[in-house]
Design an enzyme around this catalytic site. Structure first.
Site, mmCIF file in Angstrom:
data_model
loop_
_atom_site.group_PDB
_atom_site.id
_atom_site.type_symbol
_atom_site.label_atom_id
_atom_site.label_comp_id
_atom_site.label_asym_id
_atom_site.label_seq_id
_atom_site.Cartn_x
_atom_site.Cartn_y
_atom_site.Cartn_z
ATOM 1 N N HIS A 63 6.570 -7.197 4.425
ATOM 2 C CA HIS A 63 5.399 -6.524 4.997
ATOM 3 C C HIS A 63 4.140 -7.150 4.417
ATOM 4 O O HIS A 63 4.040 -7.345 3.204
ATOM 5 C CB HIS A 63 5.403 -5.024 4.672
ATOM 6 C CG HIS A 63 4.166 -4.339 5.203
ATOM 7 N ND1 HIS A 63 4.074 -3.909 6.503
ATOM 8 C CD2 HIS A 63 2.977 -4.077 4.626
ATOM 9 C CE1 HIS A 63 2.870 -3.392 6.707
ATOM 10 N NE2 HIS A 63 2.188 -3.485 5.582
ATOM 11 N N ASP A 142 3.347 9.344 10.740
ATOM 12 C CA ASP A 142 2.386 8.281 10.448
ATOM 13 C C ASP A 142 1.489 8.005 11.647
ATOM 14 O O ASP A 142 0.292 7.791 11.501
ATOM 15 C CB ASP A 142 3.082 6.981 10.016
ATOM 16 C CG ASP A 142 2.053 5.889 9.720
ATOM 17 O OD1 ASP A 142 1.265 6.096 8.785
ATOM 18 O OD2 ASP A 142 2.008 4.882 10.432
ATOM 19 N N ARG A 149 -6.753 9.546 10.208
ATOM 20 C CA ARG A 149 -7.422 8.812 9.118
ATOM 21 C C ARG A 149 -8.471 7.869 9.684
ATOM 22 O O ARG A 149 -9.562 7.730 9.125
ATOM 23 C CB ARG A 149 -6.392 8.000 8.313
ATOM 24 C CG ARG A 149 -5.539 8.857 7.393
ATOM 25 C CD ARG A 149 -4.359 8.057 6.867
ATOM 26 N NE ARG A 149 -4.751 6.885 6.119
ATOM 27 C CZ ARG A 149 -3.985 5.802 5.953
ATOM 28 N NH1 ARG A 149 -2.763 5.752 6.491
ATOM 29 N NH2 ARG A 149 -4.402 4.784 5.259
ATOM 30 N N SER A 164 2.031 5.367 4.245
ATOM 31 C CA SER A 164 2.065 4.885 5.622
ATOM 32 C C SER A 164 2.959 3.638 5.743
ATOM 33 O O SER A 164 3.844 3.551 6.605
ATOM 34 C CB SER A 164 0.629 4.574 6.066
ATOM 35 O OG SER A 164 0.612 3.862 7.263
ATOM 36 N N LYS A 168 7.358 3.734 7.026
ATOM 37 C CA LYS A 168 7.818 2.979 8.207
ATOM 38 C C LYS A 168 8.862 1.944 7.817
ATOM 39 O O LYS A 168 9.861 1.759 8.513
ATOM 40 C CB LYS A 168 6.622 2.295 8.886
ATOM 41 C CG LYS A 168 5.758 3.273 9.647
ATOM 42 C CD LYS A 168 4.554 2.605 10.256
ATOM 43 C CE LYS A 168 3.543 2.217 9.218
ATOM 44 N NZ LYS A 168 2.229 1.859 9.686
HETATM 45 N N1 URA Z 1 -0.967 -0.548 7.275
HETATM 46 C C1 URA Z 1 -0.326 0.605 7.587
HETATM 47 O O1 URA Z 1 0.713 0.583 8.227
HETATM 48 N N2 URA Z 1 -0.867 1.748 7.191
HETATM 49 C C2 URA Z 1 -2.010 1.833 6.474
HETATM 50 O O2 URA Z 1 -2.418 2.910 6.139
HETATM 51 C C3 URA Z 1 -2.662 0.630 6.171
HETATM 52 C C4 URA Z 1 -2.116 -0.544 6.567
#
Ligand code: URA
Length: 410
Positions: A63, A142, A149, A164, A168
């Site tokens: 990621h 999320d 947010r 977040s 995922k």
């Molecule tokens: N990437 C995400 O998936 N969530 C965030 O809050 C910031 C970056």
């Protein structure tokens, strides 16, 4: 308590205004490591989990917190897959300045990013990697919280970012995760201190949830590689898979891929992993794997075999050096804003992207240039945005007589 609050917000029992107040409280007061892990777990369990149990190879993903010109996933997924790990990658779309892997892939005609989970797992089993978008059923908390947010100024909170990202990634049924925390003007985290804090918080949650993870902090003080914009980045990724990639992009991709092979216990040392990765890149195996993955997603592989098939933008305008010198600075933020202006990205989630536009041939810090030589090329379809985008790209560059050092990439 976290289950009550976030669970209630996901179902609608807790109204948005309460969750907005909670998000602001978290932004202002922070969370302990234990609270962050609890939030991550509750969010992860707010929807279905991907069942990857039929995949026998170690399931390792990467990621990135995102940056300008970051097309690493397109190279890394097939490269790591042909070295022995499985890469079930669930990626995002671009919002704001940074591009999204899905938008890049969708510049390949036919490529389906929205395949059902069962097909996703089937593709990973068939070729070792698959890159898809987030499904409706995965981590609904999320999706809802991120939208809130976004409009309440609570995106830049480390615990909220960590929950977040990790909710995922952990819902995707991984054995291990490599985190690329970008640092610099073109990244979420502008300073090394902030990048280290985010990396430490991400790793802490991984440890508390018994997931193997490693983090690298990589440079985003200039764009990564020489292109920004969807199809332009796919073309650069393919050139890299053919062994002709720019050094910074190759270095970052190899470093992250090496960590994946080590997390998957395919290689014991970084040196061994780098040797294997270089071999697979040079042999063309990684490029063939990329073609295989695209075909399984119903993408048209003839575009990859013949890169001139990608539709060109109507205008390709050089931005030239005004004097002889050495490139001392390339502001990634300015390049990102130019791309957004040209239509390569989105200001709103609902915006459509233009796959052909962007910036290519971006000169790198430390590169010597002569007066009149191109520092970059602006690819535009709409003439209205062309001049402003060209000005922004020109302002992104600073030249000097001499540059002492180029930024360390990792
Ligand atoms: N990437 C995400 O998936 N969530 C965030 O809050 C910031 C970056």
């Amino acid at each position: 308590d976290m289950q009550y609050f976030v669970g209630g917000f996901t179902t609608g029992a807790i109204p948005d205004y309460q969750m907005a107040a909670m998000a602001m409280a978290i932004l202002l007061r922070g969370m302990t490591a234990e609270e962050t892990a609890a939030l991550t777990k509750v969010m992860m369990l707010s929807g279905e989990l991907v069942d990857t149990s039929s995949i026998s190879r170690p399931k390792i993903d990467k990621h990135s917190t995102g940056g300008i010109g970051d097309k690493v996933s397109l190279i890394l997924a097939p490269l790591a897959a042909c070295c022995g790990v499985a890469v079930p990658m669930i990626s995002g779309r671009g919002l704001g300045l940074t591009g999204g892997t899905l938008d890049k892939l969708e510049s390949i005609p036919g490529y389906r990013t929205n395949v059902p989970e069962t097909e996703f797992v089937r593709i990973v089993n068939a070729c070792g990697c698959s890159i898809i978008g987030q499904t409706e059923r995965l981590v609904p908390a999320d999706r809802k919280l991120y939208a809130l947010r976004d409009v309440t100024g609570t995106v830049p909170s480390i615990p909220l970012i960590v929950a977040s990202i990790m909710s995922k990634k952990l819902a995707a049924g991984l054995d291990g995760l490599v985190l690329d925390v970008k640092c610099g003007r073109g990244a979420f985290m502008k300073t090394e201190g902030d990048a280290r804090a985010l990396a430490a918080a991400l790793l802490d949650v991984a440890r508390r949830m018994n997931k193997a993870a490693t983090a690298l902090i990589t440079d985003m003080s200039q764009p990564l590689g020489r292109t920004a914009g969807n199809a332009l980045e796919v073309i650069e990724a393919v050139e890299t898979l053919k062994g002709k990639g720019p050094a910074d992009l190759v270095d970052v991709t190899l470093a992250l891929s090496a960590r994946m092979l080590m997390l998957g216990h395919v290689c014991a040392t970084e040196q061994e992993a780098l040797g294997l990765l270089r071999k697979r890149l040079a042999s063309g195996d990684a490029l063939n794997k990329f073609l295989e993955m695209i075909a399984l997603h119903k993408g048209d592989t003839s575009f990859i075999n013949n890169l001139s098939r990608f539709p060109a933008a109507a205008h390709r305008i050089p931005v030239t050096a005004q004097a002889d010198g050495t490139v001392a600075d390339v502001d990634p933020d300015a390049i990102g804003r130019a791309c957004l202006m040209l239509g390569a990205g989105r200001s709103l989630v609902t915006d459509k992207v233009d796959h052909a536009v962007g910036v290519s041939g971006i000169a790198k810090v430390g590169q010597a240039v002569s007066r009149g030589e191109p520092l970059a090329f602006v690819h535009a379809n709409a003439t209205e945005s062309l001049d402003a985008a060209k000005d922004l790209v020109a302002k992104a560059f600073a030249l000097a007589f001499h540059v002492n050092e180029t930024p360390a990439m990792i």
